[in-house]
Design a protein around this motif. Structure first.
Motif, PDB file in Angstrom:
ATOM      1  N   UNK A 154     -54.672 -57.941 -57.158  1.00 34.62           N
ATOM      2  CA  UNK A 154     -55.850 -58.772 -57.433  1.00 34.62           C
ATOM      3  C   UNK A 154     -57.102 -58.228 -56.755  1.00 34.62           C
ATOM      4  N   UNK A 155     -56.950 -57.648 -55.565  1.00 27.52           N
ATOM      5  CA  UNK A 155     -58.100 -57.131 -54.832  1.00 27.52           C
ATOM      6  C   UNK A 155     -57.668 -55.977 -53.946  1.00 27.52           C
ATOM      7  N   UNK A 156     -58.563 -55.010 -53.802  1.00 26.54           N
ATOM      8  CA  UNK A 156     -58.328 -53.855 -52.926  1.00 26.54           C
ATOM      9  C   UNK A 156     -59.656 -53.479 -52.282  1.00 26.54           C
ATOM     10  N   UNK A 157     -59.595 -53.127 -51.002  1.00 32.48           N
ATOM     11  CA  UNK A 157     -60.819 -52.836 -50.270  1.00 32.48           C
ATOM     12  C   UNK A 157     -60.567 -51.690 -49.283  1.00 32.48           C
ATOM     13  N   UNK A 158     -61.420 -50.680 -49.306  1.00 29.92           N
ATOM     14  CA  UNK A 158     -61.317 -49.571 -48.370  1.00 29.92           C
ATOM     15  C   UNK A 158     -61.625 -50.048 -46.958  1.00 29.92           C
ATOM     16  N   UNK A 162     -53.760 -72.010 -47.598  1.00 27.28           N
ATOM     17  CA  UNK A 162     -54.389 -71.717 -46.317  1.00 27.28           C
ATOM     18  C   UNK A 162     -53.664 -70.583 -45.598  1.00 27.28           C
ATOM     19  N   UNK A 163     -52.335 -70.563 -45.664  1.00 29.08           N
ATOM     20  CA  UNK A 163     -51.552 -69.494 -45.036  1.00 29.08           C
ATOM     21  C   UNK A 163     -51.841 -68.144 -45.687  1.00 29.08           C
ATOM     22  N   UNK A 164     -51.950 -68.129 -47.005  1.00 29.81           N
ATOM     23  CA  UNK A 164     -52.269 -66.876 -47.704  1.00 29.81           C
ATOM     24  C   UNK A 164     -53.668 -66.380 -47.338  1.00 29.81           C
ATOM     25  N   UNK A 165     -54.620 -67.290 -47.226  1.00 31.11           N
ATOM     26  CA  UNK A 165     -55.978 -66.916 -46.816  1.00 31.11           C
ATOM     27  C   UNK A 165     -55.952 -66.326 -45.407  1.00 31.11           C
ATOM     28  N   UNK A 166     -55.155 -66.928 -44.530  1.00 28.72           N
ATOM     29  CA  UNK A 166     -55.010 -66.420 -43.168  1.00 28.72           C
ATOM     30  C   UNK A 166     -54.421 -65.009 -43.177  1.00 28.72           C
ATOM     31  N   UNK A 167     -53.358 -64.796 -43.962  1.00 28.32           N
ATOM     32  CA  UNK A 167     -52.723 -63.479 -44.041  1.00 28.32           C
ATOM     33  C   UNK A 167     -53.682 -62.428 -44.587  1.00 28.32           C
ATOM     34  N   UNK A 168     -54.476 -62.783 -45.604  1.00 26.60           N
ATOM     35  CA  UNK A 168     -55.443 -61.837 -46.167  1.00 26.60           C
ATOM     36  C   UNK A 168     -56.498 -61.448 -45.125  1.00 26.60           C
ATOM     37  N   UNK A 169     -56.982 -62.429 -44.369  1.00 22.52           N
ATOM     38  CA  UNK A 169     -57.992 -62.153 -43.346  1.00 22.52           C
ATOM     39  C   UNK A 169     -57.430 -61.250 -42.255  1.00 22.52           C
ATOM     40  N   UNK A 170     -56.229 -61.548 -41.796  1.00 21.10           N
ATOM     41  CA  UNK A 170     -55.579 -60.717 -40.769  1.00 21.10           C
ATOM     42  C   UNK A 170     -55.380 -59.292 -41.293  1.00 21.10           C
ATOM     43  N   UNK A 171     -54.931 -59.165 -42.530  1.00 21.54           N
ATOM     44  CA  UNK A 171     -54.717 -57.853 -43.137  1.00 21.54           C
ATOM     45  C   UNK A 171     -56.026 -57.052 -43.180  1.00 21.54           C
ATOM     46  N   UNK A 172     -57.102 -57.701 -43.602  1.00 17.77           N
ATOM     47  CA  UNK A 172     -58.387 -57.010 -43.680  1.00 17.77           C
ATOM     48  C   UNK A 172     -58.834 -56.549 -42.284  1.00 17.77           C
ATOM     49  N   UNK A 173     -58.620 -57.391 -41.276  1.00 23.18           N
ATOM     50  CA  UNK A 173     -58.989 -57.004 -39.911  1.00 23.18           C
ATOM     51  C   UNK A 173     -58.134 -55.839 -39.430  1.00 23.18           C
ATOM     52  N   UNK A 174     -56.850 -55.858 -39.748  1.00 18.57           N
ATOM     53  CA  UNK A 174     -55.958 -54.754 -39.353  1.00 18.57           C
ATOM     54  C   UNK A 174     -56.387 -53.434 -39.999  1.00 18.57           C
ATOM     55  N   UNK A 175     -56.702 -53.475 -41.283  1.00 17.24           N
ATOM     56  CA  UNK A 175     -57.086 -52.252 -42.004  1.00 17.24           C
ATOM     57  C   UNK A 175     -58.464 -51.773 -41.550  1.00 17.24           C
ATOM     58  N   UNK A 176     -59.364 -52.689 -41.194  1.00 20.05           N
ATOM     59  CA  UNK A 176     -60.714 -52.318 -40.741  1.00 20.05           C
ATOM     60  C   UNK A 176     -60.676 -51.448 -39.490  1.00 20.05           C
ATOM     61  N   UNK A 177     -59.594 -51.488 -38.743  1.00 22.93           N
ATOM     62  CA  UNK A 177     -59.467 -50.654 -37.540  1.00 22.93           C
ATOM     63  C   UNK A 177     -59.462 -49.161 -37.875  1.00 22.93           C
ATOM     64  N   UNK A 178     -59.200 -48.824 -39.131  1.00 26.36           N
ATOM     65  CA  UNK A 178     -59.096 -47.412 -39.527  1.00 26.36           C
ATOM     66  C   UNK A 178     -60.403 -46.855 -40.056  1.00 26.36           C
ATOM     67  N   UNK A 179     -61.518 -47.528 -39.778  1.00 28.65           N
ATOM     68  CA  UNK A 179     -62.840 -47.052 -40.222  1.00 28.65           C
ATOM     69  C   UNK A 179     -63.144 -45.727 -39.591  1.00 28.65           C
TER      70      UNK A 179
END
Length: 135
Positions: free
Chosen positions: A81-85, A118-135
């Motif tokens: 559904x969504x993908x973000x670098x 709400x749990x899925x929204x939480x998981x998506x936010x955590x995932x985005x924060x985890x991946x953002x570490x690889x900037x």
């Protein structure tokens, strides 16, 4: 070294395509899956997580929502559904989303709040924060 193509597709179209991936690492619902050229054909469900592609010795990281991956010997197609670098993730927005989801989860038992959503929204936010570490 043989390479494999990767195409990450959302409802808005392809967001990432490369024909020269050394390895593609997916987070399936059964665990992490590394895919190289010549992999046995497979279709696997993906969880909220990442797609990592090694290209010219460097990894590209994408945060994805759940979806599916079709694996063939020469190509991996990820449908999500969504993908973000990692470079495109707005960490302030992701932190705000995590905070909103945490607050909803705390109130879920007291009010009529969709706890699963709400749990899925939480998981998506955590995932985005985890991946953002690889900037």
């Amino acid at each position: 070294m043989s390479t494999i193509a990767l195409d990450v597709v959302t409802p808005n179209g392809s967001v990432f395509t490369d024909d020269n991936c050394e390895i593609v690492i997916l987070e399936s619902t059964q665990g992490e899956l590394g895919v190289m050229a010549g992999h046995v054909p497979t279709v696997t469900p993906l969880k909220i997580g990442s797609v990592k592609a090694k290209i010219d010795g460097q990894f590209e990281y994408l945060a994805i929502t759940d979806g599916f991956a079709e694996i063939r010997g020469d190509k991996v197609t990820v449908l999500t559904q969504a993908a973000e670098f990692a470079d495109d993730i707005d960490t302030d927005r992701a932190l705000a989303a995590r905070k909103r989801a945490e607050e909803l989860l705390k109130r879920a038992h007291e009010e009529e709040i969709d706890e699963v959503r709400a749990e899925l929204a939480f998981q998506r936010a955590i995932n985005r924060l985890n991946i953002a570490q690889f900037k």
